[in-house]
Design a protein around this motif. Structure first.
Motif, mmCIF file in Angstrom:
data_model
loop_
_atom_site.group_PDB
_atom_site.id
_atom_site.type_symbol
_atom_site.label_atom_id
_atom_site.label_comp_id
_atom_site.label_asym_id
_atom_site.label_seq_id
_atom_site.Cartn_x
_atom_site.Cartn_y
_atom_site.Cartn_z
ATOM 1 N N VAL A 56 0.791 -1.277 -0.063
ATOM 2 C CA VAL A 56 -0.191 -0.019 -0.113
ATOM 3 C C VAL A 56 0.874 1.217 -0.007
ATOM 4 N N LEU A 57 1.862 1.361 0.967
ATOM 5 C CA LEU A 57 3.052 2.505 0.849
ATOM 6 C C LEU A 57 3.420 2.483 -0.697
ATOM 7 N N LEU A 58 4.034 1.525 -1.196
ATOM 8 C CA LEU A 58 4.599 1.602 -2.412
ATOM 9 C C LEU A 58 3.655 2.199 -3.479
ATOM 10 N N GLU A 59 2.679 1.733 -3.368
ATOM 11 C CA GLU A 59 1.402 2.249 -4.206
ATOM 12 C C GLU A 59 1.206 3.690 -4.031
ATOM 13 N N ARG A 60 1.236 4.126 -2.797
ATOM 14 C CA ARG A 60 1.033 5.688 -2.579
ATOM 15 C C ARG A 60 2.240 6.584 -3.146
ATOM 16 N N GLU A 61 3.440 5.773 -3.201
ATOM 17 C CA GLU A 61 4.417 6.527 -3.523
ATOM 18 C C GLU A 61 4.630 6.055 -5.168
ATOM 19 N N GLY A 62 3.850 5.635 -5.745
ATOM 20 C CA GLY A 62 3.931 5.623 -7.260
ATOM 21 C C GLY A 62 4.993 4.769 -7.917
ATOM 22 N N TRP A 63 5.138 3.505 -7.267
ATOM 23 C CA TRP A 63 6.209 2.876 -7.667
ATOM 24 C C TRP A 63 5.654 1.609 -8.889
ATOM 25 N N GLY A 64 4.247 1.674 -8.909
ATOM 26 C CA GLY A 64 3.713 0.910 -9.883
ATOM 27 C C GLY A 64 3.960 -0.658 -10.071
ATOM 28 N N THR A 65 4.185 -1.208 -8.863
ATOM 29 C CA THR A 65 4.597 -2.695 -8.781
ATOM 30 C C THR A 65 3.095 -3.326 -8.190
ATOM 31 N N ASN A 66 2.936 -4.614 -8.862
ATOM 32 C CA ASN A 66 1.931 -5.585 -8.364
ATOM 33 C C ASN A 66 2.100 -6.078 -6.996
ATOM 34 N N ILE A 67 0.977 -6.664 -6.294
ATOM 35 C CA ILE A 67 1.367 -7.271 -5.071
ATOM 36 C C ILE A 67 2.161 -8.380 -5.147
ATOM 37 N N LYS A 68 2.112 -9.253 -6.115
ATOM 38 C CA LYS A 68 2.999 -10.436 -6.266
ATOM 39 C C LYS A 68 4.423 -10.254 -6.160
#
Length: 267
Positions: A56-68
């Protein structure tokens, strides 16, 4: 094969029964060193976050990676939360490798030993040992123990022997109590908890408890609580000041605590 036999890629792949598309494939995966570094940074700050919250934190920072992908990197870095820690345990040691003690009062180990008086009344003995010097700062028998009693005994002993940096304990109710956690927080002491069902995580105190039972508890009848305290204190002084310890070169534990081999501090 193409160079040695001067044949085309098509013929070489046909001879080896190898798909040409696999030969020509080029990975399009982006370099993930930066992502690995960021995941590790998050886990160092938020030590109780699992991979879902990290994602969730990575998504907020815009890393654009999937959870897998987040989970795979999280697992490969060895950041899994293997043990649940009870609430409010602020000074618990988490995600850290253990290190050998490098001096007195660096790491203590603590546990309980059970026995009884001659009349059958139960005793619980709080045992504490310094893992570097094998010095025993206290043996405190009582009929019953609560978290606040552990704090009272530790505070009395630490005022004379000094405060340790870390205390290794098991998952007993007295050690996971709010009283002990608050005391450790206020004194800057880290509580290093063993994994449930893994007594080898606290091997120093387990070894000491075996010697304590064989050389003291099994050798005496305890008539009263006061009699038990007196006999255990005599044995503690003998253990610290006279008994040679093989793990420290057959020296006495007090010699590694006080350079002048002074006597043990009073209980």
């Amino acid at each position: 094969m193409c160079c040695d036999w001067a044949i085309s890629i098509r013929r070489a792949c046909g001879a080896l029964n190898f798909d040409r598309s696999t030969h020509h494939y080029t990975s399009r995966r982006a370099d993930q060193a930066g992502l690995e570094r960021r995941i590790r940074e998050i886990c160092e700050i938020r030590v109780r976050y699992g991979y879902r919250r990290v994602h969730v934190l990575l998504e907020r920072e815009g890393w654009g990676t999937n959870i897998k992908r987040t989970y795979r990197i999280y697992r490969d870095l060895g950041l899994q939360l293997r043990n649940k820690t009870p609430k409010r345990r602020v000074k618990a040691k988490l995600r850290e490798d253990r290190h050998m003690a490098v001096g007195p009062n660096d790491v203590w180990a603590m546990d309980f030993v059970h026995d009884q008086l001659a009349i059958g009344k139960k005793l619980r003995v709080l045992t504490v040992v310094d893992t570097f010097s094998r010095y025993v700062p206290v043996l405190d028998p009582r009929h019953s123990y609560r978290g606040e009693d552990v704090v009272q005994t530790l505070e009395r002993v630490c005022q004379k022997a000094g405060y340790p940096k870390t205390i290794r304990v098991d998952q007993g109710t007295e050690f996971v109590s709010r009283d002990l956690d608050l005391w450790a927080y206020s004194k800057g002491v880290t509580l290093d908890f063993s994994r449930p069902g893994k007594p080898t995580d606290n091997a120093f105190i387990e070894a000491f408890n075996g010697r304590f039972r064989a050389e003291c508890l099994n050798q005496h009848w305890f008539l009263t609580l006061a009699d038990a305290r007196e006999k255990m204190e005599d044995w503690r002084r003998y253990y610290n000041e006279e008994r040679p310890h093989g793990a420290i070169g057959n020296k006495v534990p007090i010699s590694l605590v006080n350079s002048g081999c002074a006597t043990s501090p009073p209980p």
